[in-house]
Design a protein around this motif. Sequence first.
Motif, PDB file in Angstrom:
ATOM      1  N   PHE A 156      13.985  24.791  48.709  1.00 47.71           N
ATOM      2  CA  PHE A 156      12.800  25.195  49.479  1.00 47.71           C
ATOM      3  C   PHE A 156      13.001  24.851  50.955  1.00 47.71           C
ATOM      4  CE2 PHE A 156       8.682  24.399  51.427  1.00 47.71           C
ATOM      5  CZ  PHE A 156       7.888  25.437  50.967  1.00 47.71           C
ATOM      6  N   MET A 157      13.512  23.661  51.223  1.00 45.34           N
ATOM      7  CA  MET A 157      13.706  23.214  52.602  1.00 45.34           C
ATOM      8  C   MET A 157      14.823  23.979  53.307  1.00 45.34           C
ATOM      9  SD  MET A 157      11.394  20.999  53.164  1.00 45.34           S
ATOM     10  CE  MET A 157      11.932  20.252  54.706  1.00 45.34           C
ATOM     11  N   ALA A 158      15.873  24.312  52.553  1.00 45.71           N
ATOM     12  CA  ALA A 158      17.080  24.887  53.169  1.00 45.71           C
ATOM     13  C   ALA A 158      17.016  26.395  53.354  1.00 45.71           C
ATOM     14  CB  ALA A 158      18.307  24.523  52.322  1.00 45.71           C
ATOM     15  N   SER A 159      16.180  27.072  52.576  1.00 44.89           N
ATOM     16  CA  SER A 159      16.253  28.535  52.533  1.00 44.89           C
ATOM     17  C   SER A 159      14.899  29.194  52.770  1.00 44.89           C
ATOM     18  CB  SER A 159      16.808  28.961  51.164  1.00 44.89           C
ATOM     19  OG  SER A 159      16.546  30.313  50.900  1.00 44.89           O
ATOM     20  N   GLU A 160      14.860  30.033  53.781  1.00 44.32           N
ATOM     21  CA  GLU A 160      13.630  30.798  54.047  1.00 44.32           C
ATOM     22  C   GLU A 160      13.312  31.709  52.863  1.00 44.32           C
ATOM     23  OE1 GLU A 160      12.301  34.390  56.929  1.00 44.32           O
ATOM     24  OE2 GLU A 160      13.104  32.639  57.989  1.00 44.32           O
ATOM     25  N   GLU A 161      14.356  32.244  52.235  1.00 41.12           N
ATOM     26  CA  GLU A 161      14.172  33.125  51.078  1.00 41.12           C
ATOM     27  C   GLU A 161      13.487  32.373  49.924  1.00 41.12           C
ATOM     28  OE1 GLU A 161      16.945  35.574  47.911  1.00 41.12           O
ATOM     29  OE2 GLU A 161      17.826  34.976  49.822  1.00 41.12           O
ATOM     30  N   MET A 162      13.895  31.125  49.719  1.00 41.21           N
ATOM     31  CA  MET A 162      13.288  30.321  48.654  1.00 41.21           C
ATOM     32  C   MET A 162      11.842  29.957  48.992  1.00 41.21           C
ATOM     33  SD  MET A 162      15.178  29.753  45.949  1.00 41.21           S
ATOM     34  CE  MET A 162      15.476  31.501  46.021  1.00 41.21           C
ATOM     35  N   ARG A 163      11.566  29.697  50.273  1.00 47.67           N
ATOM     36  CA  ARG A 163      10.189  29.415  50.679  1.00 47.67           C
ATOM     37  C   ARG A 163       9.322  30.654  50.452  1.00 47.67           C
ATOM     38  NH1 ARG A 163      12.965  26.575  54.693  1.00 47.67           N
ATOM     39  NH2 ARG A 163      12.611  28.028  56.426  1.00 47.67           N
ATOM     40  N   ARG A 164       9.865  31.801  50.777  1.00 49.25           N
ATOM     41  CA  ARG A 164       9.129  33.054  50.582  1.00 49.25           C
ATOM     42  C   ARG A 164       8.835  33.267  49.091  1.00 49.25           C
ATOM     43  NH1 ARG A 164       8.128  36.560  54.141  1.00 49.25           N
ATOM     44  NH2 ARG A 164       9.689  35.747  55.599  1.00 49.25           N
ATOM     45  N   GLU A 165       9.849  33.028  48.246  1.00 50.09           N
ATOM     46  CA  GLU A 165       9.677  33.210  46.804  1.00 50.09           C
ATOM     47  C   GLU A 165       8.665  32.209  46.247  1.00 50.09           C
ATOM     48  OE1 GLU A 165      10.157  34.340  42.737  1.00 50.09           O
ATOM     49  OE2 GLU A 165      10.258  35.369  44.672  1.00 50.09           O
ATOM     50  N   SER A 166       8.679  30.995  46.771  1.00 49.47           N
ATOM     51  CA  SER A 166       7.731  29.971  46.327  1.00 49.47           C
ATOM     52  C   SER A 166       6.292  30.385  46.620  1.00 49.47           C
ATOM     53  CB  SER A 166       8.058  28.645  47.023  1.00 49.47           C
ATOM     54  OG  SER A 166       7.139  27.660  46.668  1.00 49.47           O
ATOM     55  N   TRP A 167       6.050  30.880  47.829  1.00 48.67           N
ATOM     56  CA  TRP A 167       4.697  31.325  48.181  1.00 48.67           C
ATOM     57  C   TRP A 167       4.312  32.589  47.411  1.00 48.67           C
ATOM     58  CZ3 TRP A 167       1.150  28.435  50.129  1.00 48.67           C
ATOM     59  CH2 TRP A 167       1.506  27.358  50.959  1.00 48.67           C
ATOM     60  N   PRO A 189      -6.214  31.054  55.128  1.00 47.49           N
ATOM     61  CA  PRO A 189      -5.463  31.698  56.213  1.00 47.49           C
ATOM     62  C   PRO A 189      -3.990  31.927  55.861  1.00 47.49           C
ATOM     63  CG  PRO A 189      -6.788  29.856  57.045  1.00 47.49           C
ATOM     64  CD  PRO A 189      -6.836  29.791  55.546  1.00 47.49           C
ATOM     65  N   ILE A 190      -3.389  31.011  55.090  1.00 44.89           N
ATOM     66  CA  ILE A 190      -1.977  31.169  54.686  1.00 44.89           C
ATOM     67  C   ILE A 190      -1.843  32.385  53.784  1.00 44.89           C
ATOM     68  CG2 ILE A 190      -0.074  30.125  53.369  1.00 44.89           C
ATOM     69  CD1 ILE A 190      -1.109  27.375  54.239  1.00 44.89           C
ATOM     70  N   ARG A 191      -2.766  32.511  52.814  1.00 47.73           N
ATOM     71  CA  ARG A 191      -2.732  33.649  51.881  1.00 47.73           C
ATOM     72  C   ARG A 191      -2.883  34.970  52.631  1.00 47.73           C
ATOM     73  NH1 ARG A 191      -6.609  32.126  49.004  1.00 47.73           N
ATOM     74  NH2 ARG A 191      -5.583  31.299  47.163  1.00 47.73           N
ATOM     75  N   LYS A 192      -3.839  34.999  53.563  1.00 46.66           N
ATOM     76  CA  LYS A 192      -4.109  36.241  54.317  1.00 46.66           C
ATOM     77  C   LYS A 192      -2.883  36.667  55.125  1.00 46.66           C
ATOM     78  CE  LYS A 192      -7.566  38.233  57.409  1.00 46.66           C
ATOM     79  NZ  LYS A 192      -8.741  37.953  58.253  1.00 46.66           N
ATOM     80  N   ALA A 193      -2.247  35.709  55.804  1.00 44.29           N
ATOM     81  CA  ALA A 193      -1.082  36.026  56.640  1.00 44.29           C
ATOM     82  C   ALA A 193       0.132  36.411  55.786  1.00 44.29           C
ATOM     83  CB  ALA A 193      -0.731  34.833  57.526  1.00 44.29           C
ATOM     84  N   PHE A 194       0.308  35.714  54.668  1.00 43.36           N
ATOM     85  CA  PHE A 194       1.485  35.979  53.828  1.00 43.36           C
ATOM     86  C   PHE A 194       1.359  37.325  53.120  1.00 43.36           C
ATOM     87  CE2 PHE A 194       3.929  35.717  49.881  1.00 43.36           C
ATOM     88  CZ  PHE A 194       5.186  35.332  50.370  1.00 43.36           C
ATOM     89  N   LEU A 195       0.197  37.591  52.525  1.00 42.01           N
ATOM     90  CA  LEU A 195       0.018  38.850  51.804  1.00 42.01           C
ATOM     91  C   LEU A 195      -0.118  40.030  52.768  1.00 42.01           C
ATOM     92  CD1 LEU A 195      -2.396  37.746  48.924  1.00 42.01           C
ATOM     93  CD2 LEU A 195       0.095  37.948  48.879  1.00 42.01           C
ATOM     94  N   GLY A 196      -0.595  39.749  53.971  1.00 39.96           N
ATOM     95  CA  GLY A 196      -0.757  40.825  54.951  1.00 39.96           C
ATOM     96  C   GLY A 196       0.543  41.237  55.604  1.00 39.96           C
ATOM     97  N   SER A 197       1.291  40.252  56.142  1.00 41.80           N
ATOM     98  CA  SER A 197       2.500  40.600  56.903  1.00 41.80           C
ATOM     99  C   SER A 197       3.747  39.840  56.437  1.00 41.80           C
ATOM    100  CB  SER A 197       2.261  40.296  58.386  1.00 41.80           C
ATOM    101  OG  SER A 197       2.012  38.911  58.566  1.00 41.80           O
ATOM    102  N   GLY A 198       3.597  39.053  55.363  1.00 39.34           N
ATOM    103  CA  GLY A 198       4.752  38.298  54.869  1.00 39.34           C
ATOM    104  C   GLY A 198       5.076  37.073  55.711  1.00 39.34           C
TER     105      GLY A 198
END
Length: 248
Positions: free
Chosen positions: A52-63, A139-148
């Motif tokens: 999660f810490m090392a990879s943006e892709e893993m952070r994206r998948e986690s969210w 706000p995190i949900r709105k930003a992530f689902l809206g624009s990733g």
Amino acid sequence: MDDIERLKDAIGSARRIVAFTGAGISTESGIPDFRSPGGIWTKYQPIYFDDFMASEEMRRESWRRKFATDETMIKAEPNAGHRALAKLIEQGRMTSIITQNIDGLHQLSGVPDSKIIELHGNTTYASCLDCGHRHELGPIRKAFLGSGKLPLCEKCDGIVKTATISFGQAMPEIQMARAQDETMNCDLFIVLGSSLVVYPAAGFPRIAKRKGAKLVIVNREATDQDDDADLVIHAEIGPTMSKAVGVN
């Protein structure tokens, strides 16, 4: 004397009760047990903290997973088991609830934060991994689902993660120390809905027993610690606890 009466008697004669809750109390509110067949951990490979810490892709998948599975968590309400524990806390008979759950249902049932020891964190909000600042999920949900957009801390630009303990992440030292202290000073330790297989948390019932507390286990399935317990009840938690405590 039947098992409910024995449980009622144990509660009535105790001065310092500690509850230890696992997934089984929350499944009665409709929250699936991640470890059961068909649960999240049988469908997905867990994301380890270092990844999660090392990879943006893993952070994206986690969210992505977080918001895909959130609907059930958001709709869940405390059940009779949660309400029974809240009543014991309110009466001053129960000093704390040690929980492996991350759903916040103990808080929703009216138990003050100060009486809840969350060993695996809480999934109902997020926090910055650098400065610890709390972030609400809306706000995190709105930003992530809206624009990733992945969340960054508004205070320090640090990485933001749900306030849960991930695989490979250190257990929270303060909470573990509080749990140890409560366990060693209680005279009745009630396990509710835990399979008692995840250590170090599953060590607390044995510590309580070793220090002289009475040990009660209420769980639908047998556990490895049933033989250590003074009373074992294989039944639903809500009906069992509400009869023993006297709540609906």
